[in-house]
Design a protein around this motif. Structure first.
Motif, mmCIF file in Angstrom:
data_model
loop_
_atom_site.group_PDB
_atom_site.id
_atom_site.type_symbol
_atom_site.label_atom_id
_atom_site.label_comp_id
_atom_site.label_asym_id
_atom_site.label_seq_id
_atom_site.Cartn_x
_atom_site.Cartn_y
_atom_site.Cartn_z
ATOM 1 N N VAL A 7 23.916 67.823 -20.542
ATOM 2 C CA VAL A 7 24.015 68.975 -21.211
ATOM 3 C C VAL A 7 23.731 70.160 -20.091
ATOM 4 O O VAL A 7 22.665 70.287 -19.813
ATOM 5 N N PRO A 8 24.844 70.784 -19.428
ATOM 6 C CA PRO A 8 25.104 71.910 -18.682
ATOM 7 C C PRO A 8 24.563 73.089 -19.337
ATOM 8 O O PRO A 8 25.046 73.305 -20.465
ATOM 9 N N THR A 9 23.757 73.901 -18.822
ATOM 10 C CA THR A 9 23.281 75.059 -19.462
ATOM 11 C C THR A 9 23.193 76.507 -18.289
ATOM 12 O O THR A 9 22.910 76.031 -17.294
ATOM 13 N N ASP A 10 23.426 77.639 -18.511
ATOM 14 C CA ASP A 10 23.330 78.510 -17.824
ATOM 15 C C ASP A 10 22.188 79.410 -18.529
ATOM 16 O O ASP A 10 22.199 80.701 -18.167
ATOM 17 N N TYR A 37 21.455 72.850 -14.805
ATOM 18 C CA TYR A 37 21.547 74.479 -14.284
ATOM 19 C C TYR A 37 22.187 74.583 -12.851
ATOM 20 O O TYR A 37 21.512 73.902 -12.152
ATOM 21 N N VAL A 38 23.536 74.961 -13.040
ATOM 22 C CA VAL A 38 23.783 75.058 -11.681
ATOM 23 C C VAL A 38 23.720 76.897 -11.227
ATOM 24 O O VAL A 38 24.380 77.710 -11.897
ATOM 25 N N VAL A 39 22.909 77.078 -10.394
ATOM 26 C CA VAL A 39 22.836 78.362 -9.632
ATOM 27 C C VAL A 39 24.300 78.632 -9.132
ATOM 28 O O VAL A 39 24.659 78.207 -8.296
ATOM 29 N N MET A 116 28.648 70.790 -24.043
ATOM 30 C CA MET A 116 28.643 71.981 -23.510
ATOM 31 C C MET A 116 29.448 73.170 -24.465
ATOM 32 O O MET A 116 29.633 72.871 -25.379
ATOM 33 N N GLY A 117 28.868 74.040 -24.358
ATOM 34 C CA GLY A 117 29.136 75.246 -25.184
ATOM 35 C C GLY A 117 30.558 75.925 -24.634
ATOM 36 O O GLY A 117 31.223 75.714 -23.507
ATOM 37 N N SER A 118 31.578 76.413 -25.457
ATOM 38 C CA SER A 118 32.842 77.205 -25.216
ATOM 39 C C SER A 118 32.526 78.112 -24.357
ATOM 40 O O SER A 118 33.435 78.377 -23.640
ATOM 41 N N HIS A 119 31.644 79.099 -24.592
ATOM 42 C CA HIS A 119 31.212 80.200 -23.680
ATOM 43 C C HIS A 119 29.676 80.058 -23.364
ATOM 44 O O HIS A 119 28.931 79.265 -23.779
ATOM 45 N N GLY A 120 29.559 80.816 -22.354
ATOM 46 C CA GLY A 120 28.097 81.144 -21.822
ATOM 47 C C GLY A 120 27.815 82.514 -21.729
ATOM 48 O O GLY A 120 27.649 83.357 -22.637
ATOM 49 N N ARG A 121 27.080 82.895 -20.610
ATOM 50 C CA ARG A 121 26.357 84.055 -20.238
ATOM 51 C C ARG A 121 27.543 85.132 -20.419
ATOM 52 O O ARG A 121 27.055 86.201 -21.185
ATOM 53 N N ALA A 122 28.731 85.230 -20.117
ATOM 54 C CA ALA A 122 29.761 86.204 -20.005
ATOM 55 C C ALA A 122 29.926 86.456 -21.901
ATOM 56 O O ALA A 122 30.530 87.618 -21.978
ATOM 57 N N GLY A 123 29.780 85.424 -22.610
ATOM 58 C CA GLY A 123 29.949 86.037 -24.036
ATOM 59 C C GLY A 123 31.249 85.432 -24.615
ATOM 60 O O GLY A 123 32.267 85.018 -23.783
ATOM 61 N N LEU A 129 38.004 79.988 -23.780
ATOM 62 C CA LEU A 129 37.131 79.077 -23.255
ATOM 63 C C LEU A 129 36.534 79.849 -22.029
ATOM 64 O O LEU A 129 37.307 80.246 -21.332
ATOM 65 N N GLY A 130 35.349 79.504 -21.943
ATOM 66 C CA GLY A 130 34.712 79.946 -20.636
ATOM 67 C C GLY A 130 35.348 79.274 -19.398
ATOM 68 O O GLY A 130 35.757 78.083 -19.527
ATOM 69 N N SER A 131 35.382 79.901 -18.446
ATOM 70 C CA SER A 131 36.013 79.325 -16.994
ATOM 71 C C SER A 131 35.339 78.071 -16.703
ATOM 72 O O SER A 131 35.809 77.067 -16.242
ATOM 73 N N VAL A 132 33.794 77.968 -17.003
ATOM 74 C CA VAL A 132 33.184 76.723 -16.467
ATOM 75 C C VAL A 132 33.614 75.559 -17.008
ATOM 76 O O VAL A 132 33.912 74.331 -16.872
ATOM 77 N N THR A 133 33.537 75.727 -18.512
ATOM 78 C CA THR A 133 34.273 74.745 -19.364
ATOM 79 C C THR A 133 35.591 74.423 -19.023
ATOM 80 O O THR A 133 35.786 73.122 -19.163
ATOM 81 N N GLU A 134 36.444 75.410 -19.226
ATOM 82 C CA GLU A 134 37.837 75.126 -18.907
ATOM 83 C C GLU A 134 37.994 74.107 -17.591
ATOM 84 O O GLU A 134 38.826 73.044 -17.548
HETATM 85 P P1 ATP Z 1 32.871 82.936 -17.561
HETATM 86 O O1 ATP Z 1 31.853 82.480 -16.906
HETATM 87 O O2 ATP Z 1 34.329 82.206 -17.558
HETATM 88 O O3 ATP Z 1 33.058 84.446 -17.353
HETATM 89 P P2 ATP Z 1 31.392 82.520 -19.893
HETATM 90 O O4 ATP Z 1 30.150 82.479 -19.257
HETATM 91 O O5 ATP Z 1 31.463 82.886 -21.294
HETATM 92 O O6 ATP Z 1 32.641 82.786 -19.272
HETATM 93 P P3 ATP Z 1 31.061 79.680 -19.208
HETATM 94 O O7 ATP Z 1 30.438 80.219 -17.906
HETATM 95 O O8 ATP Z 1 32.456 78.749 -18.928
HETATM 96 O O9 ATP Z 1 31.692 80.745 -20.181
HETATM 97 O O10 ATP Z 1 30.251 78.750 -20.094
HETATM 98 C C1 ATP Z 1 30.664 77.774 -21.045
HETATM 99 C C2 ATP Z 1 29.569 76.559 -20.893
HETATM 100 O O11 ATP Z 1 29.515 75.997 -19.665
HETATM 101 C C3 ATP Z 1 27.953 77.198 -21.187
HETATM 102 O O12 ATP Z 1 27.849 76.889 -22.631
HETATM 103 C C4 ATP Z 1 27.422 76.074 -20.572
HETATM 104 O O13 ATP Z 1 27.336 74.767 -21.240
HETATM 105 C C5 ATP Z 1 28.264 75.624 -19.226
HETATM 106 N N1 ATP Z 1 27.719 76.535 -18.051
HETATM 107 C C6 ATP Z 1 28.138 77.664 -17.836
HETATM 108 N N2 ATP Z 1 27.739 78.096 -16.693
HETATM 109 C C7 ATP Z 1 26.741 77.192 -16.339
HETATM 110 C C8 ATP Z 1 25.941 77.064 -15.090
HETATM 111 N N3 ATP Z 1 26.007 77.927 -14.033
HETATM 112 N N4 ATP Z 1 25.109 75.686 -14.885
HETATM 113 C C9 ATP Z 1 25.350 74.920 -15.817
HETATM 114 N N5 ATP Z 1 26.212 75.038 -17.014
HETATM 115 C C10 ATP Z 1 26.742 76.046 -17.154
#
Ligand code: ATP
Ligand code: MN
Length: 153
Positions: A7-10, A37-39, A116-123, A129-134
């Motif tokens: 489970v990767p999480t931000d 968690y990746v800084v 993992m979530g479709s989105h993260g901190r950016a919302g 899809l968030g860029s990390v997931t993509e």
């Molecule tokens: P973006 O970062 O592209 O502006 P976002 O923040 O909404 O958009 P992502 O960062 O892709 O979307 O987050 C999607 C998922 O990726 C999160 O729900 C989490 O599971 C994982 N994730 C995002 N950032 C990290 C991180 N720094 N370390 C670990 N997992 C991460």
């Protein structure tokens, strides 16, 4: 089938939506739960010098210790919940490019499912899809379960 679930999480609430799914599967399969968690040093390099970013990549946070504390809090949220369910849990914090380190961690630790979530901190504003997931979907061959953060909204 699934012995080790990553489970990767931000640390965001939007990332948290994935945890319920990961824990439910881990319970069904008796899998070990890994929280990572990746800084994100790319986003930090705008405000920090290259040397400081290098040190952080090597785990030397110096005056940025609060960054590590925040990261550990995010992974502990996941592993605490896993342990409450009686599951084995591992937490890890690293620094670099999130999607690269997610893929690397998954390979190095014989992960058989990434949740993992479709989105993260950016919302959930614009993108599908968030860029990390993509990028994770593009770079890994391990199955990825993407939990849509818009589902509950
Ligand atoms: P973006 O970062 O592209 O502006 P976002 O923040 O909404 O958009 P992502 O960062 O892709 O979307 O987050 C999607 C998922 O990726 C999160 O729900 C989490 O599971 C994982 N994730 C995002 N950032 C990290 C991180 N720094 N370390 C670990 N997992 C991460
Ligand atoms: Mn993000």
């Amino acid at each position: 089938m699934y012995e080790r679930i990553l489970v990767p999480t931000d640390g965001s609430d939007t990332a948290e939506v994935a945890v319920d799914h990961a824990l439910d599967l881990a319970e069904k399969y008796g899998a070990e739960v890994h929280a990572l968690y990746v800084v994100d040093t790319d986003s930090m390099s705008l405000s920090l010098g290259a040397e400081q970013v290098d040190r952080i990549r090597q785990g030397q946070y110096g005056e940025m210790e609060e960054v590590r504390t925040r990261a550990e809090k995010a992974t502990a949220t996941v592993t605490d919940r896993a342990e409450e369910l009686g599951l084995d849990a591992v937490e890890h914090v690293s620094a670099g490019r999130p999607h690269s380190l997610i893929e690397e961690y998954a390979d190095d630790n014989d992960i058989d499912l990434i949740v993992m979530g479709s989105h993260g901190r950016a919302g959930i504003r614009r993108t599908l899809l968030g860029s990390v997931t993509e990028r994770t979907l593009r770079s890994t061959t391990i199955p990825v379960l993407v939990v849509d953060a818009r589902a509950g909204t």
